[in-house]
Design an enzyme around this catalytic site. Structure first.
Site, PDB file in Angstrom:
ATOM      1  N   ASP A   1      -8.461 -34.733   7.179  1.00 60.83           N
ATOM      2  CA  ASP A   1      -9.042 -36.044   6.902  1.00 60.83           C
ATOM      3  C   ASP A   1     -10.095 -36.401   7.957  1.00 60.83           C
ATOM      4  OD1 ASP A   1      -9.388 -38.394   5.479  1.00 60.83           O
ATOM      5  OD2 ASP A   1      -7.240 -38.841   5.375  1.00 60.83           O
TER       6      ASP A   1
ATOM      7  N   ASP B   1     -10.111 -41.602  -2.599  1.00 68.65           N
ATOM      8  CA  ASP B   1      -8.785 -42.164  -2.322  1.00 68.65           C
ATOM      9  C   ASP B   1      -8.276 -42.996  -3.484  1.00 68.65           C
ATOM     10  OD1 ASP B   1      -8.436 -41.038   0.155  1.00 68.65           O
ATOM     11  OD2 ASP B   1      -9.194 -42.766   1.268  1.00 68.65           O
TER      12      ASP B   1
END
Length: 731
Positions: A467, A531
């Site tokens: 990430d 997301d």
């Protein structure tokens, strides 16, 4: 010196490299076929612009590097200086080397393997070398035309002078013919990536700059120029992609003098690229692609090229369960074991433990940088969970965010100087975190050592969800701008980690889809597109991410009934159909779902596995439907024997019954059986009686010509419902 004509797939590249200046791109686009020897000089002469009133006394020729010395008054190909001098160049051609196993003009040369990897087997290459002794600079231009017809361009600039030379911009550009009068590119934000925007191509420059220190949620991905009204299945299009994960620029420029160009390169900050004597700067690769068949044709070239890369994942893409939306930071071994049990029951093949496993990480305000397993939460370490997951035959994956650090961490308290920053102040915090300066040798060595240790100390970590949850703001290194050095260091870190751990797979996740580009994908195995797992939002996000990437590189998960990010509610069928067309997975707490839901979920997972060879190997097609409330797309096998299509209703329509949906990509001369796949529920229908062909289990058999030209009248679905159709050749 020579005229070069390279041909691959459906693409031709013609270069006028007869000197004395830099070569001119005469043609980049549709395949011209095997031209007779005399036609090439005639083509070159026929495309030289005329001399017009109130202009230069000789034709202004757009070369591989636009220069003011050649009369170019648009954006410069090179901007730089040496203490205010050598700010303008007049490069003169030295050599043109051609490496074309299938034949072509010029002298054949051997290209080193490290320079060949982005082109792949069967590629043709041209290397142009030029110099401007007065400015103390040398230029090398590398053009590669891959077997799929994908063109890449890279410039290398060397400082031959005895004093430093600052590069402010070095941007490869390619000409586009006058028939391309419309532009399309993408923008976006967190949880709404890849939003298309299109408009007429006016005079002047359409400039898309990314100043995020990463590719960015709003990255253009592809900048497309095309003939009026081009769509997915029609129109002639040209497109470029800037393959760089730091600050970058992509530009379309049309000049009143008649030239039109597409280009892209790195966006350099003042003082960031200072070349000492003998030093060289290489631009990111500019990927360029042409299609005579609309946007789908662009994707077909790009997908074919990517699938031919040596680093492209070959094993079936495992169905993945990521636990973030199931447990967040609440890690408990027994609960996670139970979740793994449910995952195995529904057919999951990879189980990923997300954020919260390392020291001090009970929330998002602390712990980043301290990459040790948290003994308070995991007194026996991660191995018991890893063993439990692997006992079910699943792979185990782990979330990391290595480039970031929380100020509330042992690492930051010990080494506050290991953070990207302007002298005397820290950048504003973003998600309570700063960015580690990976160009700092000690910071780099520490991070590589910790990641390497985590992988070595655990038996069975096969995958890292990597990430990157903030922009790089005021990203300084040693008092100077540091985005370029940071980007190069990240690439080096990924390369080294994979060299030490062969077979390790890595996902590029960056606040969702903020680091999606073809350079990061030379080192990673898939991207997390967003997301947002809201199926309605994902339809558009995945559709446009797929303009560049094939489905197997795009993470597409079934989220919970109520979306975590939008709070919109969707039934399982709509979520499952949307997630089917990608690297399939689940982002949902399935430990608490009903037995009926588990059975249905398992059926969707099984269907994906059955269709996976087609979905991850076939040709992507998207339907140009006149109703904006209807979205349809599919994947067709390359031998056109098998296909699967999804038709989704996004909203209510102005018309009570939407128009027929065409099924593109099939063989016009073959007959096909069309019906919903067995084993999964069909959506609830708005009408009392569906079309006759859909009301029977036998489906309908029609020719590919009829299905592609007339199509099928589909049911009037409720909004936010989807119908899946499987198409198989009949006999």
């Amino acid at each position: 010196m020579t005229i070069v004509h390279l041909r691959r797939a459906r693409t031709s590249l013609v270069l006028d490299a007869r000197g004395p200046g830099l070569p001119r791109v005469v043609h980049w686009g549709a395949d011209l076929g095997p031209l007779p020897a005399g036609d090439l000089p005639a083509l070159v002469d026929a495309t030289v612009p005329p001399v017009v009133p109130s202009s230069f006394d000789a034709p202004t020729v757009l070369s591989l590097l636009p220069e003011a010395s050649a009369g170019w008054s648009g954006r410069p190909g090179l901007a730089g200086h040496r203490d205010g001098r050598d700010w303008s160049t007049a490069f003169r051609l030295d050599t043109v080397d051609v490496d074309d196993p299938r034949g072509g003009g010029g002298e054949a040369v051997r290209v080193p393997e490290e320079e060949r990897d982005h082109g792949g087997a069967g590629a043709a290459r041209v290397t142009v070398r030029a110099a401007d002794p007065g400015a103390g600079l040398s230029l090398t231009v590398e053009l590669t035309l891959s077997a799929a017809g994908l063109l890449t361009v890279r410039h290398r600039l060397r400082n031959d002078g005895d004093r430093p030379y600052e590069v402010r911009e070095l941007t490869p550009v390619l000409p586009v013919p006058a028939v391309a009068t419309e532009l399309l590119d993408l923008t976006g934000r967190w949880c709404r990536e890849r939003a298309p925007q299109r408009h007429p191509w006016p005079m002047g420059a359409w400039v898309r700059e990314g100043r995020h220190g990463r590719t960015g949620h709003d990255a253009t991905l592809l900048l497309v120029a095309g003939t009026p009204g081009f769509g997915f299945g029609h129109g002639e299009t040209w497109a470029v992609h800037t393959a760089w994960s730091g600050d970058h620029v992509t530009v379309a420029e049309r000049r009143p003098t008649g030239e039109a160009t597409l280009g892209g390169g790195e966006l350099l900050a003042p003082g960031e690229m200072l070349l000492g004597p003998g030093e060289e700067y290489a631009t990111p690769l500019l990927y360029a692609v042409h299609s005579a068949d609309g946007l789908d044709g662009l994707s077909d070239v790009l997908h074919t090229h990517l699938r031919a890369r040596p680093e492209h994942p070959r094993a079936p893409r495992p169905v993945t369960l990521n636990v973030w939306e199931a447990v967040y930071f609440d890690h408990d071994l027994d609960r996670l074991k139970g979740l793994a049990d449910r995952a195995a029951e529904v057919g999951v093949e990879r189980f990923v433990l997300d954020d919260g496993w390392f020291r001090g990480r009970r929330h998002d305000r602390a712990g980043l940088g301290d990459w040790w397993v948290d003994d308070d939460v995991w007194p026996d370490g991660l191995q018991p969970l890893i063993d439990h997951v692997r006992k079910h035959g699943m792979q185990f994956g782990l979330w990391v965010e290595p480039e970031m650090v929380n100020p509330d961490s042992d690492l930051f308290r010990a080494h506050p100087d290991w953070v990207l920053q302007a002298p005397g102040r820290l950048p504003p915090e973003w998600r309570h975190q700063q960015v580690l300066d990976l160009a700092h040798p000690d910071a780099y060595a520490h991070l590589l050592g910790r990641l390497d240790a985590v992988l070595r100390q655990h038996d069975g970590i096969a995958y890292l969800k990597w990430d990157h949850n903030r922009d790089l703001t005021e990203a300084g290194h040693a008092g100077r701008p540091g985005v370029h050095a940071q980007t190069v260091a990240v690439y080096r870190l990924l390369d080294e980690l994979r060299a030490r751990h062969p077979g390790l797979e890595i996902e590029s996740c960056s606040s969702g889809g903020a680091r999606v580009d073809l350079e990061i994908l030379r080192r990673t195995d898939r991207v997390w597109a967003s997301d947002c797992n809201d199926a309605l939002e994902r339809l558009s996000i995945q559709r446009w991410t797929g303009l560049l990437l094939p489905p197997e590189l795009i993470g597409t998960h079934i989220g919970p009934e109520r979306s975590h990010t939008t709070h919109r509610v969707h039934d399982l069928g709509f979520r499952a159909v949307t997630a089917l067309f990608g690297h399939h997975g689940i982002e949902w707490d399935i430990s608490g779902i009903t037995a009926t839901e588990r059975i249905e979920l398992a059926a969707w997972v099984a269907l994906h596995k059955r269709l996976r060879p087609l979905l991850h190997g076939g040709r992507v097609v998207r339907v140009d439907h006149p109703d904006p409330a209807v979205q349809a797309h599919g994947v067709v096998a390359h031998d056109r024997s098998h296909a699967v299509y999804a038709v989704s209703r996004l909203a209510t329509s102005a018309a009570q019954v939407p128009g027929a949906v065409r099924l593109p990509g099939l063989d016009p001369s073959r007959r096909y059986l069309v019906r919903p796949p067995a084993g999964v529920p069909e959506p609830a229908l708005l009408e009392l009686a569906p079309p006759g062909w859909l009301a029977t289990d036998g489906g309908v058999t029609l020719s590919g010509s009829v299905l592609g030209s007339v199509g099928l009248q589909l049911p009037a679905l409720h909004p936010e419902q989807a119908l899946l159709l499987e198409v198989t050749a009949a006999g």
